[in-house]
Design a protein around this motif. Structure first.
Motif, PDB file in Angstrom:
ATOM      1  N   ALA A 166      29.104  17.119  29.990  1.00  0.00           N
ATOM      2  CA  ALA A 166      28.212  16.319  30.825  1.00  0.00           C
ATOM      3  C   ALA A 166      27.568  17.183  31.902  1.00  0.00           C
ATOM      4  CB  ALA A 166      28.975  15.158  31.455  1.00  0.00           C
ATOM      5  N   GLU A 167      28.338  18.095  32.461  1.00  0.00           N
ATOM      6  CA  GLU A 167      27.803  18.982  33.493  1.00  0.00           C
ATOM      7  C   GLU A 167      26.756  19.932  32.912  1.00  0.00           C
ATOM      8  OE1 GLU A 167      28.365  19.287  36.894  1.00  0.00           O
ATOM      9  OE2 GLU A 167      29.434  17.389  36.725  1.00  0.00           O
ATOM     10  N   PHE A 168      27.023  20.502  31.756  1.00  0.00           N
ATOM     11  CA  PHE A 168      26.106  21.475  31.155  1.00  0.00           C
ATOM     12  C   PHE A 168      24.822  20.837  30.651  1.00  0.00           C
ATOM     13  CE2 PHE A 168      30.036  24.151  30.281  1.00  0.00           C
ATOM     14  CZ  PHE A 168      29.817  24.954  31.389  1.00  0.00           C
ATOM     15  N   THR A 169      24.909  19.590  30.205  1.00  0.00           N
ATOM     16  CA  THR A 169      23.718  18.924  29.673  1.00  0.00           C
ATOM     17  C   THR A 169      22.972  18.120  30.724  1.00  0.00           C
ATOM     18  OG1 THR A 169      25.011  17.008  28.961  1.00  0.00           O
ATOM     19  CG2 THR A 169      24.683  18.776  27.350  1.00  0.00           C
ATOM     20  N   GLY A 170      23.519  18.032  31.916  1.00  0.00           N
ATOM     21  CA  GLY A 170      22.855  17.291  32.976  1.00  0.00           C
ATOM     22  C   GLY A 170      22.979  15.782  32.854  1.00  0.00           C
ATOM     23  N   MET A 171      23.970  15.307  32.143  1.00  0.00           N
ATOM     24  CA  MET A 171      24.165  13.860  31.952  1.00  0.00           C
ATOM     25  C   MET A 171      25.270  13.335  32.865  1.00  0.00           C
ATOM     26  SD  MET A 171      23.781  13.585  27.831  1.00  0.00           S
ATOM     27  CE  MET A 171      23.806  11.819  27.871  1.00  0.00           C
ATOM     28  N   THR A 172      25.344  13.858  34.069  1.00  0.00           N
ATOM     29  CA  THR A 172      26.428  13.463  34.968  1.00  0.00           C
ATOM     30  C   THR A 172      26.295  12.020  35.440  1.00  0.00           C
ATOM     31  OG1 THR A 172      25.212  14.396  36.825  1.00  0.00           O
ATOM     32  CG2 THR A 172      26.850  15.803  35.779  1.00  0.00           C
ATOM     33  N   ALA A 173      25.078  11.525  35.544  1.00  0.00           N
ATOM     34  CA  ALA A 173      24.900  10.139  35.999  1.00  0.00           C
ATOM     35  C   ALA A 173      25.489   9.156  34.995  1.00  0.00           C
ATOM     36  CB  ALA A 173      23.428   9.849  36.225  1.00  0.00           C
ATOM     37  N   LYS A 174      25.251   9.411  33.708  1.00  0.00           N
ATOM     38  CA  LYS A 174      25.779   8.516  32.678  1.00  0.00           C
ATOM     39  C   LYS A 174      27.279   8.695  32.485  1.00  0.00           C
ATOM     40  CE  LYS A 174      21.461   8.307  30.130  1.00  0.00           C
ATOM     41  NZ  LYS A 174      20.762   8.633  28.890  1.00  0.00           N
ATOM     42  N   ALA A 175      27.737   9.926  32.613  1.00  0.00           N
ATOM     43  CA  ALA A 175      29.156  10.213  32.371  1.00  0.00           C
ATOM     44  C   ALA A 175      30.035   9.842  33.558  1.00  0.00           C
ATOM     45  CB  ALA A 175      29.335  11.687  32.040  1.00  0.00           C
ATOM     46  N   GLY A 176      29.445   9.686  34.738  1.00  0.00           N
ATOM     47  CA  GLY A 176      30.238   9.404  35.933  1.00  0.00           C
ATOM     48  C   GLY A 176      31.046   8.137  35.848  1.00  0.00           C
ATOM     49  N   ALA A 177      30.403   7.048  35.460  1.00  0.00           N
ATOM     50  CA  ALA A 177      31.113   5.767  35.373  1.00  0.00           C
ATOM     51  C   ALA A 177      32.183   5.802  34.286  1.00  0.00           C
ATOM     52  CB  ALA A 177      30.125   4.639  35.101  1.00  0.00           C
ATOM     53  N   VAL A 178      31.877   6.435  33.181  1.00  0.00           N
ATOM     54  CA  VAL A 178      32.845   6.528  32.088  1.00  0.00           C
ATOM     55  C   VAL A 178      34.052   7.357  32.512  1.00  0.00           C
ATOM     56  CG1 VAL A 178      33.192   7.369  29.729  1.00  0.00           C
ATOM     57  CG2 VAL A 178      31.067   6.232  30.328  1.00  0.00           C
ATOM     58  N   ALA A 179      33.805   8.451  33.199  1.00  0.00           N
ATOM     59  CA  ALA A 179      34.897   9.325  33.628  1.00  0.00           C
ATOM     60  C   ALA A 179      35.822   8.613  34.609  1.00  0.00           C
ATOM     61  CB  ALA A 179      34.329  10.596  34.245  1.00  0.00           C
ATOM     62  N   ILE A 180      35.255   7.870  35.527  1.00  0.00           N
ATOM     63  CA  ILE A 180      36.082   7.123  36.482  1.00  0.00           C
ATOM     64  C   ILE A 180      36.938   6.089  35.751  1.00  0.00           C
ATOM     65  CG2 ILE A 180      35.997   5.466  38.400  1.00  0.00           C
ATOM     66  CD1 ILE A 180      35.508   8.318  39.283  1.00  0.00           C
ATOM     67  N   TRP A 181      36.358   5.408  34.780  1.00  0.00           N
ATOM     68  CA  TRP A 181      37.111   4.405  34.022  1.00  0.00           C
ATOM     69  C   TRP A 181      38.213   5.047  33.182  1.00  0.00           C
ATOM     70  CZ3 TRP A 181      37.868  -0.309  35.180  1.00  0.00           C
ATOM     71  CH2 TRP A 181      36.904  -1.023  35.870  1.00  0.00           C
ATOM     72  N   ILE A 182      37.977   6.236  32.668  1.00  0.00           N
ATOM     73  CA  ILE A 182      39.028   6.941  31.924  1.00  0.00           C
ATOM     74  C   ILE A 182      40.198   7.236  32.858  1.00  0.00           C
ATOM     75  CG2 ILE A 182      39.619   9.106  30.776  1.00  0.00           C
ATOM     76  CD1 ILE A 182      36.809   9.063  29.535  1.00  0.00           C
ATOM     77  N   PHE A 183      39.886   7.695  34.064  1.00  0.00           N
ATOM     78  CA  PHE A 183      40.943   7.963  35.041  1.00  0.00           C
ATOM     79  C   PHE A 183      41.703   6.693  35.401  1.00  0.00           C
ATOM     80  CE2 PHE A 183      41.971   7.839  39.622  1.00  0.00           C
ATOM     81  CZ  PHE A 183      43.096   8.656  39.586  1.00  0.00           C
ATOM     82  N   ILE A 184      40.981   5.619  35.678  1.00  0.00           N
ATOM     83  CA  ILE A 184      41.627   4.351  36.041  1.00  0.00           C
ATOM     84  C   ILE A 184      42.493   3.838  34.898  1.00  0.00           C
ATOM     85  CG2 ILE A 184      41.158   1.918  36.540  1.00  0.00           C
ATOM     86  CD1 ILE A 184      38.706   2.898  38.161  1.00  0.00           C
ATOM     87  N   ALA A 185      42.002   3.965  33.674  1.00  0.00           N
ATOM     88  CA  ALA A 185      42.767   3.509  32.512  1.00  0.00           C
ATOM     89  C   ALA A 185      44.048   4.334  32.346  1.00  0.00           C
ATOM     90  CB  ALA A 185      41.914   3.601  31.251  1.00  0.00           C
ATOM     91  N   ARG A 186      43.981   5.627  32.598  1.00  0.00           N
ATOM     92  CA  ARG A 186      45.172   6.470  32.462  1.00  0.00           C
ATOM     93  C   ARG A 186      46.212   6.110  33.522  1.00  0.00           C
ATOM     94  NH1 ARG A 186      47.866   8.112  28.797  1.00  0.00           N
ATOM     95  NH2 ARG A 186      45.992   8.898  27.847  1.00  0.00           N
ATOM     96  N   VAL A 187      45.767   5.890  34.724  1.00  0.00           N
ATOM     97  CA  VAL A 187      46.719   5.500  35.791  1.00  0.00           C
ATOM     98  C   VAL A 187      47.356   4.158  35.454  1.00  0.00           C
ATOM     99  CG1 VAL A 187      46.921   4.847  38.220  1.00  0.00           C
ATOM    100  CG2 VAL A 187      45.583   6.856  37.593  1.00  0.00           C
ATOM    101  N   ALA A 188      46.545   3.208  35.018  1.00  0.00           N
ATOM    102  CA  ALA A 188      47.088   1.890  34.645  1.00  0.00           C
ATOM    103  C   ALA A 188      48.065   2.001  33.494  1.00  0.00           C
ATOM    104  CB  ALA A 188      45.941   0.950  34.273  1.00  0.00           C
ATOM    105  N   GLN A 189      47.760   2.825  32.502  1.00  0.00           N
ATOM    106  CA  GLN A 189      48.658   2.998  31.367  1.00  0.00           C
ATOM    107  C   GLN A 189      49.953   3.676  31.807  1.00  0.00           C
ATOM    108  OE1 GLN A 189      49.521   6.081  29.620  1.00  0.00           O
ATOM    109  NE2 GLN A 189      50.590   5.044  27.981  1.00  0.00           N
ATOM    110  N   SER A 190      49.859   4.610  32.719  1.00  0.00           N
ATOM    111  CA  SER A 190      51.053   5.307  33.197  1.00  0.00           C
ATOM    112  C   SER A 190      51.968   4.389  33.994  1.00  0.00           C
ATOM    113  CB  SER A 190      50.661   6.495  34.081  1.00  0.00           C
ATOM    114  OG  SER A 190      49.928   7.442  33.365  1.00  0.00           O
ATOM    115  N   LEU A 191      51.356   3.509  34.775  1.00  0.00           N
ATOM    116  CA  LEU A 191      52.170   2.612  35.591  1.00  0.00           C
ATOM    117  C   LEU A 191      52.778   1.516  34.743  1.00  0.00           C
ATOM    118  CD1 LEU A 191      49.880   2.300  38.730  1.00  0.00           C
ATOM    119  CD2 LEU A 191      51.954   3.650  38.479  1.00  0.00           C
TER     120      LEU A 191
END
Length: 100
Positions: free
Chosen positions: A75-100
């Motif tokens: 995402a950083e190399f292709t300049g698609m950070t705006a689109k990938a930002g929301a997805v990346a945050i949700w991946i993090f939130i999902a991992r924390v929720a799954q871990s808990l």
């Protein structure tokens, strides 16, 4: 710093926190004489044991970390950070929720 990179750093911090929690819990058990250091088998999993669940959550987080890092880098190399930002945050939130 972009949102995907922030999410990746948070994901790394969560993974390290799970590792520290596992190591601290095992160290305390060994130092208190409740377990021996060689008694923590990597494939022995009892859901009722908090240390086993923490260890399993760490391994699960570690498995996804390289894939997540590659997606953020792409995402950083292709300049698609705006689109990938929301997805990346949700991946993090999902991992924390799954871990808990």
């Amino acid at each position: 710093m972009t949102e995907p990179v922030t999410a990746l750093l948070l994901y790394c911090a969560w993974t390290l926190l799970l590792l520290v929690a596992t190591l601290a819990g095992r160290s305390i058990r060994v130092l208190m004489g409740k377990s021996r250091a060689h008694e923590f088998h990597p494939y022995n999993y009892e859901p009722a044991n908090l240390l086993d669940r923490c260890s399993r959550a760490y391994v699960n987080a570690l498995e996804l970390l390289p894939v997540f890092a590659i997606l953020v880098a792409a995402a950083e190399f292709t300049g698609m950070t705006a689109k990938a930002g929301a997805v990346a945050i949700w991946i993090f939130i999902a991992r924390v929720a799954q871990s808990l």
